[in-house]
Design a protein around this motif. Structure first.
Motif, mmCIF file in Angstrom:
data_model
loop_
_atom_site.group_PDB
_atom_site.id
_atom_site.type_symbol
_atom_site.label_atom_id
_atom_site.label_comp_id
_atom_site.label_asym_id
_atom_site.label_seq_id
_atom_site.Cartn_x
_atom_site.Cartn_y
_atom_site.Cartn_z
ATOM 1 N N ASN A 1 -4.141 -39.950 6.850
ATOM 2 C CA ASN A 1 -4.026 -39.523 5.460
ATOM 3 C C ASN A 1 -4.944 -40.391 4.612
ATOM 4 O O ASN A 1 -4.903 -41.626 4.686
ATOM 5 C CB ASN A 1 -2.590 -39.664 4.955
ATOM 6 C CG ASN A 1 -1.619 -38.778 5.708
ATOM 7 O OD1 ASN A 1 -1.472 -37.603 5.410
ATOM 8 N ND2 ASN A 1 -0.956 -39.348 6.720
ATOM 9 N N LEU A 2 -5.761 -39.750 3.797
ATOM 10 C CA LEU A 2 -6.730 -40.446 2.956
ATOM 11 C C LEU A 2 -6.308 -40.338 1.496
ATOM 12 O O LEU A 2 -6.002 -39.249 1.007
ATOM 13 C CB LEU A 2 -8.112 -39.823 3.141
ATOM 14 C CG LEU A 2 -9.265 -40.347 2.281
ATOM 15 C CD1 LEU A 2 -9.571 -41.799 2.622
ATOM 16 C CD2 LEU A 2 -10.503 -39.471 2.464
ATOM 17 N N VAL A 3 -6.291 -41.478 0.800
ATOM 18 C CA VAL A 3 -6.004 -41.493 -0.639
ATOM 19 C C VAL A 3 -7.218 -42.061 -1.349
ATOM 20 O O VAL A 3 -7.611 -43.210 -1.104
ATOM 21 C CB VAL A 3 -4.759 -42.343 -0.957
ATOM 22 C CG1 VAL A 3 -4.540 -42.420 -2.473
ATOM 23 C CG2 VAL A 3 -3.527 -41.766 -0.274
ATOM 24 N N LEU A 4 -7.840 -41.267 -2.196
ATOM 25 C CA LEU A 4 -9.027 -41.702 -2.938
ATOM 26 C C LEU A 4 -8.664 -41.910 -4.399
ATOM 27 O O LEU A 4 -8.078 -41.031 -5.045
ATOM 28 C CB LEU A 4 -10.141 -40.666 -2.811
ATOM 29 C CG LEU A 4 -10.684 -40.424 -1.398
ATOM 30 C CD1 LEU A 4 -11.764 -39.350 -1.425
ATOM 31 C CD2 LEU A 4 -11.228 -41.709 -0.794
ATOM 32 N N LEU A 5 -9.015 -43.073 -4.924
ATOM 33 C CA LEU A 5 -8.775 -43.419 -6.322
ATOM 34 C C LEU A 5 -10.126 -43.595 -7.001
ATOM 35 O O LEU A 5 -10.792 -44.616 -6.820
ATOM 36 C CB LEU A 5 -7.965 -44.714 -6.414
ATOM 37 C CG LEU A 5 -6.626 -44.738 -5.655
ATOM 38 C CD1 LEU A 5 -6.132 -46.160 -5.501
ATOM 39 C CD2 LEU A 5 -5.587 -43.893 -6.382
ATOM 40 N N SER A 6 -10.564 -42.584 -7.755
ATOM 41 C CA SER A 6 -11.887 -42.625 -8.405
ATOM 42 C C SER A 6 -12.935 -43.161 -7.434
ATOM 43 O O SER A 6 -13.610 -44.163 -7.695
ATOM 44 C CB SER A 6 -11.836 -43.477 -9.672
ATOM 45 O OG SER A 6 -11.324 -42.744 -10.753
ATOM 46 N N SER A 7 -13.082 -42.498 -6.314
ATOM 47 C CA SER A 7 -13.970 -42.964 -5.252
ATOM 48 C C SER A 7 -15.443 -42.852 -5.634
ATOM 49 O O SER A 7 -15.861 -41.922 -6.330
ATOM 50 C CB SER A 7 -13.728 -42.149 -3.983
ATOM 51 O OG SER A 7 -14.619 -42.537 -2.961
ATOM 52 N N ALA A 8 -16.214 -43.807 -5.161
ATOM 53 C CA ALA A 8 -17.671 -43.700 -5.221
ATOM 54 C C ALA A 8 -18.118 -42.746 -4.118
ATOM 55 O O ALA A 8 -17.329 -42.326 -3.283
ATOM 56 C CB ALA A 8 -18.299 -45.075 -5.037
ATOM 57 N N GLY A 9 -19.410 -42.397 -4.113
ATOM 58 C CA GLY A 9 -19.941 -41.589 -3.027
ATOM 59 C C GLY A 9 -20.691 -40.346 -3.455
ATOM 60 O O GLY A 9 -21.382 -39.729 -2.651
ATOM 61 N N ILE A 10 -20.558 -39.967 -4.734
ATOM 62 C CA ILE A 10 -21.315 -38.838 -5.260
ATOM 63 C C ILE A 10 -22.403 -39.390 -6.175
ATOM 64 O O ILE A 10 -22.108 -40.119 -7.129
ATOM 65 C CB ILE A 10 -20.415 -37.858 -6.049
ATOM 66 C CG1 ILE A 10 -19.326 -37.290 -5.131
ATOM 67 C CG2 ILE A 10 -21.256 -36.743 -6.660
ATOM 68 C CD1 ILE A 10 -19.829 -36.479 -3.963
ATOM 69 N N LEU A 11 -23.648 -39.074 -5.900
ATOM 70 C CA LEU A 11 -24.746 -39.591 -6.715
ATOM 71 C C LEU A 11 -24.729 -38.929 -8.086
ATOM 72 O O LEU A 11 -24.656 -37.706 -8.200
ATOM 73 C CB LEU A 11 -26.088 -39.339 -6.023
ATOM 74 C CG LEU A 11 -26.333 -40.123 -4.730
ATOM 75 C CD1 LEU A 11 -27.724 -39.824 -4.188
ATOM 76 C CD2 LEU A 11 -26.188 -41.621 -4.969
#
Length: 239
Positions: free
Chosen positions: A111-121
């Motif tokens: 299970n992945l939880v992303l909090l305002s993740s980086a990774g999109i240019l």
């Protein structure tokens, strides 16, 4: 707080960490963002998720985990993977904030939880573009010491190895990495986030087919004031 020494690619890393709720039946691992540390995550989330064993980690070069080597995101993944192996972690849930979201995604948890993740240019501002051009001119003229004044506030107190690391990771496009993640994902975002825009969050959600997207009134650290609701959603979505 504890520290564990490990070797990855013939380099030794001393990883500072803390475990909360040692009797928890499932693991949740928290990875902080660039320039941050485990204490921020622990202070916010440790009062919640009582059925989980919480693992809070200082990534190399941050908090109390020293690092002077040049690293790439893949290196952070290998180091964290080895660390979790030494703790016998089941990787039930990995929560990553900002840069930590990129590392969390590549660790491929259940299970992945992303909090305002980086990774999109995202498009850089004119001010940032101007700084980059001027810094490149000074570097070409051999005036490298002058270019330090143009460095991001995220790295201006870091050693040369971590500055090189920052340059390696800052402009990565993780679109295909998000698209390749096939397990359950919960994506949380701040509606007023200027570091990783709300549109980036929506794009990540569109790339991960098995994702749920929720936004809150707040900035890049929106989760500080919304931890109770976020953790309840994690429990409902996973347990």
């Amino acid at each position: 707080m504890a520290s564990k020494s490990l070797i990855v690619d013939n380099k030794t890393f001393d990883i500072s960490y803390e475990i909360v709720n040692t009797s928890g039946k499932k693991d949740i691992i928290f990875l902080h963002g660039w320039g941050s540390n485990k204490d921020i995550m622990k202070n916010v989330f440790s009062p919640f998720l009582k059925d989980f064993r919480h693992i809070y980690i200082d990534l190399p070069g941050f908090g109390k985990s020293p690092n002077e080597s040049e690293l790439k995101t893949e290196d952070y993944v290998k180091i964290t993977e080895e660390f979790l192996y030494l703790l016998n972690s089941t990787k039930d849930v990995i929560a990553g904030h900002s840069y930590g979201g990129k590392v969390a995604t590549l660790l491929n948890p259940k299970n992945l939880v992303l909090l305002s993740s980086a990774g999109i240019l995202e498009e850089k501002s004119c001010k940032v573009k101007s700084k980059i051009v001027i810094a490149k001119i000074f570097n070409a003229l051999g005036l490298n010491t002058i270019t330090k004044m143009f460095r991001s506030a995220d790295v201006n107190t870091m050693n040369e190895g971590m500055y090189a690391t920052f340059k390696n990771v800052v402009n990565e496009d993780f679109s295909s990495k998000f698209e390749n993640y096939k397990n359950n994902a919960l994506i949380f975002w701040g509606q007023k986030d200027t570091a990783t825009s709300l549109e980036s969050g929506k794009k990540i959600a569109s790339l991960i087919n098995t994702s749920t997207f929720i936004s809150y009134d707040g900035d890049h650290y929106f989760f500080v004031k919304n931890a109770k609701d976020i953790t309840e959603r994690i429990e409902n979505g996973i347990l």
